[in-house]
Design an enzyme around this catalytic site. Structure first.
Site, mmCIF file in Angstrom:
data_model
loop_
_atom_site.group_PDB
_atom_site.id
_atom_site.type_symbol
_atom_site.label_atom_id
_atom_site.label_comp_id
_atom_site.label_asym_id
_atom_site.label_seq_id
_atom_site.Cartn_x
_atom_site.Cartn_y
_atom_site.Cartn_z
ATOM 1 N N ASP A 141 -5.974 7.130 10.797
ATOM 2 C CA ASP A 141 -6.516 5.773 10.896
ATOM 3 C C ASP A 141 -7.476 5.662 12.078
ATOM 4 O OD1 ASP A 141 -6.855 3.105 10.217
ATOM 5 O OD2 ASP A 141 -5.070 2.425 11.299
ATOM 6 N N ASN A 170 -7.730 2.877 5.010
ATOM 7 C CA ASN A 170 -9.146 2.476 4.874
ATOM 8 C C ASN A 170 -9.974 3.434 4.034
ATOM 9 O OD1 ASN A 170 -8.457 1.925 8.169
ATOM 10 N ND2 ASN A 170 -9.052 0.163 6.916
HETATM 11 N N1 SAM Z 1 -3.567 2.664 13.587
HETATM 12 C C1 SAM Z 1 -3.853 1.407 14.272
HETATM 13 C C2 SAM Z 1 -3.044 0.309 13.623
HETATM 14 O O1 SAM Z 1 -3.019 0.251 12.393
HETATM 15 O O2 SAM Z 1 -2.468 -0.510 14.346
HETATM 16 C C3 SAM Z 1 -5.327 1.065 14.228
HETATM 17 C C4 SAM Z 1 -6.245 2.150 14.712
HETATM 18 S S1 SAM Z 1 -7.939 1.650 14.818
HETATM 19 C C5 SAM Z 1 -8.368 1.359 13.160
HETATM 20 C C6 SAM Z 1 -8.775 3.181 15.169
HETATM 21 C C7 SAM Z 1 -8.601 3.676 16.604
HETATM 22 O O3 SAM Z 1 -8.928 5.051 16.656
HETATM 23 C C8 SAM Z 1 -9.487 2.996 17.630
HETATM 24 O O4 SAM Z 1 -8.679 2.433 18.624
HETATM 25 C C9 SAM Z 1 -10.363 4.115 18.193
HETATM 26 O O5 SAM Z 1 -10.620 3.978 19.563
HETATM 27 C C10 SAM Z 1 -9.539 5.348 17.897
HETATM 28 N N2 SAM Z 1 -10.274 6.588 17.655
HETATM 29 C C11 SAM Z 1 -11.369 6.731 16.862
HETATM 30 N N3 SAM Z 1 -11.749 8.010 16.782
HETATM 31 C C12 SAM Z 1 -10.857 8.723 17.531
HETATM 32 C C13 SAM Z 1 -10.709 10.096 17.837
HETATM 33 N N4 SAM Z 1 -11.540 11.019 17.316
HETATM 34 N N5 SAM Z 1 -9.693 10.461 18.648
HETATM 35 C C14 SAM Z 1 -8.845 9.541 19.164
HETATM 36 N N6 SAM Z 1 -8.939 8.223 18.902
HETATM 37 C C15 SAM Z 1 -9.928 7.818 18.102
HETATM 38 MG MG MG Z 2 -6.982 1.158 9.445
#
Ligand code: SAM
Ligand code: MG
Length: 214
Positions: A141, A170
């Site tokens: 995610d 998603n």
């Molecule tokens: N899983 C969470 C929930 O449902 O409550 C939502 C996660 S949110 C959609 C995506 C998160 O992934 C963001 O906070 C972003 O900063 C982090 N993120 C994106 N790419 C990443 C990566 N390559 N490594 C670590 N974190 C990442």
């Molecule tokens: Mg999501």
């Protein structure tokens, strides 16, 4: 100060949820997102599908890619059997800090390790740093263009076993076309779509559940 959305979300948890009660934390976040501000949590509707997959798999080792404020982390951890653990990766330090406080409010610190940094750097270090052999469940995610490269990295690092479940959020909105193409057509996976809606909206979205066949 509550100048950012994650800070306001945390405040809503501390104001409305009962300490040590993960379900009340989940509910407080969903209420905040439905009534005040949309946020990118998996949300209540897809959250029910996530819950049923977690309960069915009954995993001992879980990896989550993308923590944000810890909403899905709390949902998953609250359903884990005793001694099971979830490692969740987040590269934004401000989000990781909020997630740790949300997790503490839920009383789930013992089950959850929030790891700060990019997935592409942490996945190859998982075995060495955390003593993980393989994951039973991976929840994808994070940013959508990372689902496919990180899945291949998990394969190459030997972190998947026959029967490991990948659950990807998603896959329709914003969408992960290259990942879907891969898990649906590769002979190494058996894949299934769960139709739902984008968190806190009526737009179609869904989860893809893929079994790694080895
Ligand atoms: N899983 C969470 C929930 O449902 O409550 C939502 C996660 S949110 C959609 C995506 C998160 O992934 C963001 O906070 C972003 O900063 C982090 N993120 C994106 N790419 C990443 C990566 N390559 N490594 C670590 N974190 C990442
Ligand atoms: Mg999501």
């Amino acid at each position: 100060t509550q100048s950012t959305r994650p800070q306001r979300l945390l405040h809503a948890v501390q104001k409305n949820a009962t300490r040590g009660d993960p379900r009340s934390v989940v509910k407080a976040i969903d209420n905040f997102c439905r009534q005040k501000e949309w946020a990118m949590n998996v949300g209540d509707e897809k959250g029910c599908i996530l819950d049923s997959v977690v309960s069915e798999v009954n995993p001992v080792t879980v990896l989550e890619l993308g923590t944000y404020c810890g909403y899905s982390t709390v949902r998953i951890a609250s359903l884990l059997p005793p001694r099971a653990k979830i490692i969740t990766l987040e590269f934004n330090p401000d989000y990781a800090k909020i997630a740790r406080q949300v997790i503490a409010w839920a009383g789930l610190e013992d089950k959850i390790q929030v790891v700060e940094g990019p997935s592409g750097e942490w996945i190859p270090k998982m075995k060495e740093q955390f003593g993980v052999k393989t994951f039973d469940l991976v929840f994808l995610d994070h940013w959508k263009d990372r689902y496919l490269p990180d899945t291949k990295l998990l394969e190459d690092c030997g972190l998947l076993r026959k029967g490991t479940i990948l659950l990807a959020d998603n896959v329709i909105c914003p969408g992960t076309p290259d990942y879907l193409e891969y898990v649906r057509n590769s002979p190494r996976y058996k894949s299934q779509y769960f139709k739902s809606h984008l968190e806190y909206t009526k737009a179609e979205d869904g989860l893809e559940k893929s079994v790694f066949l080895g």
